[in-house]
Structure formats: structure tokens, C-alpha cells
Design an enzyme around this catalytic site. Structure first.
Site, PDB file in Angstrom:
ATOM      1  N   GLY A 139     -34.132  12.639 -84.992  1.00 53.32           N
ATOM      2  CA  GLY A 139     -32.963  11.778 -84.852  1.00 53.32           C
ATOM      3  C   GLY A 139     -33.332  10.362 -84.461  1.00 53.32           C
ATOM      4  N   LYS A 160     -41.543   7.256 -82.005  1.00 57.10           N
ATOM      5  CA  LYS A 160     -40.382   7.799 -81.282  1.00 57.10           C
ATOM      6  C   LYS A 160     -39.614   6.618 -80.711  1.00 57.10           C
ATOM      7  CE  LYS A 160     -39.869  11.564 -77.900  1.00 57.10           C
ATOM      8  NZ  LYS A 160     -40.674  12.623 -77.276  1.00 57.10           N
ATOM      9  N   ASP A 202     -28.286   7.470 -80.224  1.00 53.81           N
ATOM     10  CA  ASP A 202     -28.436   6.055 -80.599  1.00 53.81           C
ATOM     11  C   ASP A 202     -29.761   5.783 -81.302  1.00 53.81           C
ATOM     12  OD1 ASP A 202     -30.251   6.259 -78.543  1.00 53.81           O
ATOM     13  OD2 ASP A 202     -29.214   4.880 -77.189  1.00 53.81           O
ATOM     14  N   ASP A 228     -38.005  23.860 -81.276  1.00 54.73           N
ATOM     15  CA  ASP A 228     -38.361  22.624 -81.999  1.00 54.73           C
ATOM     16  C   ASP A 228     -39.410  21.829 -81.229  1.00 54.73           C
ATOM     17  OD1 ASP A 228     -35.934  22.439 -80.298  1.00 54.73           O
ATOM     18  OD2 ASP A 228     -36.115  20.297 -80.654  1.00 54.73           O
TER      19      ASP A 228
HETATM   20  P1  AMP Z   1     -35.868  16.456 -77.747  1.00 57.08           P
HETATM   21  O1  AMP Z   1     -35.102  17.078 -76.644  1.00 57.08           O
HETATM   22  O2  AMP Z   1     -36.408  15.084 -77.443  1.00 57.08           O
HETATM   23  O3  AMP Z   1     -36.923  17.355 -78.299  1.00 57.08           O
HETATM   24  O4  AMP Z   1     -34.813  16.183 -78.924  1.00 57.08           O
HETATM   25  C1  AMP Z   1     -33.980  17.165 -79.444  1.00 57.08           C
HETATM   26  C2  AMP Z   1     -33.228  16.639 -80.653  1.00 57.08           C
HETATM   27  O5  AMP Z   1     -32.373  15.561 -80.299  1.00 57.08           O
HETATM   28  C3  AMP Z   1     -34.093  16.108 -81.774  1.00 57.08           C
HETATM   29  O6  AMP Z   1     -33.455  16.407 -82.975  1.00 57.08           O
HETATM   30  C4  AMP Z   1     -34.108  14.629 -81.511  1.00 57.08           C
HETATM   31  O7  AMP Z   1     -34.403  13.877 -82.660  1.00 57.08           O
HETATM   32  C5  AMP Z   1     -32.687  14.394 -81.043  1.00 57.08           C
HETATM   33  N1  AMP Z   1     -32.563  13.205 -80.189  1.00 57.08           N
HETATM   34  C6  AMP Z   1     -32.957  13.088 -78.913  1.00 57.08           C
HETATM   35  N2  AMP Z   1     -32.656  11.884 -78.422  1.00 57.08           N
HETATM   36  C7  AMP Z   1     -32.045  11.192 -79.411  1.00 57.08           C
HETATM   37  C8  AMP Z   1     -31.479   9.885 -79.528  1.00 57.08           C
HETATM   38  N3  AMP Z   1     -31.481   9.017 -78.506  1.00 57.08           N
HETATM   39  N4  AMP Z   1     -30.947   9.539 -80.715  1.00 57.08           N
HETATM   40  C9  AMP Z   1     -30.933  10.398 -81.746  1.00 57.08           C
HETATM   41  N5  AMP Z   1     -31.431  11.626 -81.693  1.00 57.08           N
HETATM   42  C10 AMP Z   1     -31.979  12.038 -80.547  1.00 57.08           C
HETATM   43 MG    MG Z   2     -38.241  17.550 -79.594  1.00 56.96          MG
END
Ligand code: AMP
Ligand code: MG
Length: 488
Positions: free
Chosen positions: A94, A115, A127, A254
Site C-alpha cells: 500500500g 517503503k 496515505d 504477510d
Molecule cells: P504492515 O503492518 O506494515 O505489514 O502493513 C500491512 C498492510 O497495510 C500492507 O498491505 C501495507 O502496505 C498497508 N499499509 C500500512 N501502512 C500504510 C499506509 N500508511 N498507507 C497505505 N498502506 C499502508
Molecule cells: Mg507488512
């Protein structure tokens, strides 16, 4: 002053080509005024990238995704995942991008990934951005893990974007450039399974075998061998986490790699006082990802990987399940063997030491550490001195001195090797209070504490004069209420 163009940065697009269904070509958001916060010179050199060039304005544009070398196809990768037990069929990058694959000077292929590079079609309500603090946390902790010899993604750079990111407050934004042997996750396979595309699943498995577990290609049953290789890699990885006191904090499927590298440093932290129930993440209310649960969670995640791979194991579902169950059974054995061997090493006991003697000794020690709220990392380092005859530094960490003395007497009788202990028990880890101090200062523009912390943790076994505060336990008033945030 104009700088020469890059000494040809070549980014391959193998993932984007071979797995196009899981790759959305995308571009990073423009960063008008990128400012380098930290660059990993040695890693850049390993990748065949010139650190001096990376520091230049063109180099910084590469590090935030605004300079895309000819032939590269940056993509947002699709993946699914179980988050805290609940399944999402479509997560994906994302706020991240795979820029492409780099062939390092050692010939190894690695992903160069960003990232915090802006919203993608997977952003949902997010965002797409990242703040300086969480990106520096990933940088420090992943580089510390690497220095501890634990498989992990690496951090190449953190670049401030000059943009404000809205979280609880407004925070300065940043992009992390990260390097991994790949970004294939358990969730990648779950994605192919969820869309019901068995041909894609097979192609993904072939890609994973070729990038990470080449020996599986020679096996009688390559896809089962792939699964077994991932089980082995994760059993070894999580044992190493446990031995060093690392709490990942968000072990969603994931966030579990196929390579066996640690990935996605969000609310992660190193345990201070030993307690299996340790949870730092502010969102982990049930303690699902507590320190002591990590092996069980890893096994659960691997069961989800097996489920995704079932169609490749056997045409007959029952046969496929039987094969999966049998292969997953290796996890516990491998984990227990790796952890026990690691614990013997931490105690300076030879690998061949009698398990019937050492296992109760280890279990009793852990009970003592927990009951006495002993700093985990500090204890094992102090125990090195005890092996040399000076028990006081370790002894002083206990309230119940008699219990420690009785334990230590039995341990000393096994002739522990102090030198070996100093080689496996780190003196410097990224302690939570030091990480917070460094991130808070960096967020306010002062990078000195971060640089000093990095200097300590990238040589974790090498005790140096002047770094005493980096070896010390957290102040009394710090510990219990400490919480980490995902930074999302
Ligand atoms: P994470 O917990 O960092 O492994 O992220 C889990 C999911 O949320 C993944 O699909 C990320 O790409 C998405 N994600 C986390 N933070 C954001 C953000 N600020 N904007 C868009 N997607 C996010
Ligand atoms: Mg992740």
C-alpha cells in the site's frame, strides 16, 4: 555543480515479468527536496552501488524512487494475509514499491524496495507514507539483527521527504530503501490461492525455488521440498529471535518471508527483563504476538502456507493434507533443536553436552530470570565473567541470591567456556529506551544519538570503552509501560 550520471545502476524486473498478475507497475510520489538521514555505505558497496554517488542529488532521487533506471519496472506487489488471525485476500504494497532486483558484487540477487513512497492501488484508506521515526527504527533494528547474524532484510538508506505525515500528530516523512533476498511472503502464496489461480501458484512456487531454495528443484517432489525448506528456514529464524530476545510484534502471514529473513520491522522490540508474556505492540491487545508465542505463531503461519500450497502437493486433497501435516511436523523438532543448541552456546556449554543435564538447567534458569525480573541480554553477557570466576556481575541481577548461587554452582560444574560465551552473547542490542531516544532526537533534526546507537549495535559482541550506557539495562522507570506503534 552537476554530477555524472550513475555508473549504470541496473535494476532487473524478473518479478514484474514472471509474476505480472501480482505486480502493478507504479511510480513513487515525487519528492521535491530529499534529505539523506542515513546511508549504509558497506551495504551499498556490496550491492555494487557507489556510496558517494548515492549521496549525490541523483543518488537521492534513486533512493526515493524518482530516478528510475532504464529497463527497470517498479511495481507494487500483491499479497494476501492473515492479520491477527483474520484473513484479507488482498493486502499488497500500500505504501511500498519493488524497484527491481540488483545483482550484488557477490553475485547474489536482491530486491531493492522502498517503503513510504506514496499511495498505490493497494493503499485502501492509508496515505501511502511513512514517518522518519518508524523508518529509522527499521534501519537500526534490521542492521542490529544482521550484525547479530540473524537473517533479515537490510536497510540501505532513510531519506527525509520534507513532507508532513499525519499520525497522532504531524510527523516528518521519510522513505526507507530496503534490500531483501526477496519480498516473497506466506501471504504471496495466499494471494494466488485466494484468486484460485493454480497455474500462477505453480509459477510463484517455481520462482521461489529458483530464488531461495534451489535444492528443492532436484527433489522428487519439488513443491513439497519447497515447503519443507521454508519450514526449516523459519524454525531456525524464530529460534534465533528467541535466543536474542527479539519480539517481532506483528507476525501476520504477510510479514513472514519465504526466504527465512526477518521482515517488516514495525512494533518490534528487544525484550528487557525476561518474561515470555512480553508484548510491546500497542495494537496487540490479546498478546497473540507475545515473545513466548512466537514459535507457535510461526508454526500456525506455516500451516497457512501449507494450505495455500495444497493444490501443488497432490491432486487428491486428502493426500495433499497428509503430506502437508507430515512436513509441518518437522517445525517443532527443528525449532527445539535449534533453540536448545543456541541455549547451550549462550551458557558456554559444548554442543555435545548431555541434554538430560542441560535441559533442566536451562529451564530452571529461565524460571529464575523471570521470577527475578532479570535483564535478559545483560544477564548472559554478565555470565561470561562468572565463567571466568567472577560471579558478582551476574549475581547482582538477582533478588534471590541463594537460588542463583545454587543454579550457578551446577552450571560451573559443567566447565563453561567463557570465550565462546562472549562470542554469542551480545553486549549491545538496540535497547528500547535508546531507540526511543535516538528516534525522538532524529525526528527533531538531531542525528547524533542515532549514529552513536548504530555504531554500538553494528558491532554487538565487541565491548568498547565509552559505550557503557549502550550496554546498560533500561532505567527503572522505563520498562513496564513501554509500547511500540506500527507507524501506519
Ligand atoms: P504492515 O503492518 O506494515 O505489514 O502493513 C500491512 C498492510 O497495510 C500492507 O498491505 C501495507 O502496505 C498497508 N499499509 C500500512 N501502512 C500504510 C499506509 N500508511 N498507507 C497505505 N498502506 C499502508
Ligand atoms: Mg507488512
Amino acid at each position: 555543480m552537476s554530477l555524472a550520471l550513475p555508473p549504470t545502476v541496473t535494476l532487473n524486473d524478473r518479478f514484474a515479468r514472471e509474476l505480472a498478475e501480482m505486480a502493478i507497475p507504479w511510480r513513487a510520489e515525487e519528492v521535491s527536496d530529499p534529505q539523506l538521514l542515513v546511508l549504509n555505505g558497506p551495504l551499498a558497496t556490496e550491492l555494487g552501488l557507489d556510496p558517494a554517488w548515492l549521496r549525490s542529488s541523483e543518488g537521492l532521487r534513486l533512493l526515493v524512487g524518482n530516478l528510475v533506471p532504464n529497463g527497470a519496472t517498479p511495481v507494487a506487489q500483491a499479497y494476501a494475509g492473515h492479520q491477527f488471525g483474520g484473513f484479507s485476500p488482498r493486502l499488497g504494497d500500500g505504501r511500498a514499491l519493488l524497484l527491481g532486483e540488483v545483482v550484488g558484487t557477490d553475485g547474489h540477487v536482491r530486491d531493492l524496495h522502498l517503503k513510504g513512497s506514496g499511495r498505490t492501488p493497494f493503499a485502501r484508506g492509508g496515505d501511502g507514507l511513512a514517518a522518519v521515526g518508524p523508518m529509522l527504527r527499521e534501519y537500526v533494528v534490521s542492521e542490529a539483527m544482521h550484525a547479530l547474524g540473524i537473517p533479515t532484510t537490510r536497510s540501505l538508506a532513510v531519506v527525509a521527504t520534507g513532507r508532513w505525515v499525519r499520525r497522532e500528530t504531524l510527523l516528518p516523512g521519510a522513505v526507507l530503501a530496503r534490500v531483501a533476498s526477496s519480498h516473497l511472503r506466506v501471504g504471496s502464496f495466499q494471494y494466488a490461492q485466494a484468486i484460485g489461480d493454480v497455474e500462477l501458484l505453480g509459477r510463484l512456487a517455481d520462482h521461489a525455488i529458483s530464488r531461495h531454495h534451489a535444492a528443492a528443484a532436484e527433489a522428487e517432489h519439488p513443491y513439497l521440498a519447497l515447503f519443507q525448506a521454508v519450514v526449516a528456514a523459519q524454525a531456525s529464524l524464530v529460534a534465533q529471535w528467541m535466543l536474542v530476545g527479539f519480539v517481532h510484534g506483528v507476525m501476520n502471514t504477510d510479514n513472514m518471508t519465504i526466504s527465512g529473513e526477518t521482515i517488516d520491522y514495525g512494533p518490534c522490540a528487544f525484550m528487557d527483563a525476561f518474561d515470555p508474556g512480553t508484548v510491546y505492540s500497542s495494537i496487540d491487545h490479546g498478546g497473540r504476538y507475545a515473545y513466548g508465542n512466537q514459535p507457535v505463531v510461526a508454526e500456525w503461519n506455516l500451516a497457512r502456507l501449507a494450505e495455500a500450497l495444497l493444490p501443488l502437493f497432490h491432486d487428491d486433497q486428502e493426500e495433499a493434507v497428509a503430506l502437508a501435516v507430515e512436513s509441518l511436523g518437522a517445525f517443532r523438532r527443528r525449532y527445539a533443536a535449534a533453540w536448545s543448541a543456541g541455549m547451550r552456546a549462550k551458557l558456554g556449554l559444548p554442543d555435545g553436552a548431555d541434554e538430560a543435564l542441560t535441559a533442566p538447567l536451562v529451564n530452571e534458569l529461565l524460571t529464575l530470570l523471570q521470577e527475578n525480573h532479570v535483564d535478559y541480554t545483560g544477564f548472559f553477557r554478565a555470565l561470561g565473567a562468572a565463567a571466568r570466576g567472577d560471579a558478582e556481575p551476574a549475581r547482582g541481577l538477582f533478588l534471590d541470591l541463594a537460588a542463583f548461587d545454587a543454579w550457578a554452582q551446577r552450571w560451573r560444574a559443567l566447565n563453561p567456556d567463557a570465550d565462546a560465551m562472549y562470542r554469542v552473547n551480545p553486549v549491545y542490542i538496540p535497547r528500547n529506551h535508546l531507540v526511543e531516544e535516538a528516534l525522538a532526537a532524529a525526528t527533531n533534526g538531531d542525528l547524533d544519538p542515532l549514529e552513536r546507537l548504530l555504531d554500538a549495535v553494528v558491532s554487538p559482541y565487541d565491548e568498547r570503552l565509552g559505550l557503557e550506557r549502550y550496554a546498560a539495562a533500561a532505567p527503572e522507570d522505563f520498562g513496564a509501560s513501554y509500547r511500540t506503534f506500527c507507524g501506519t
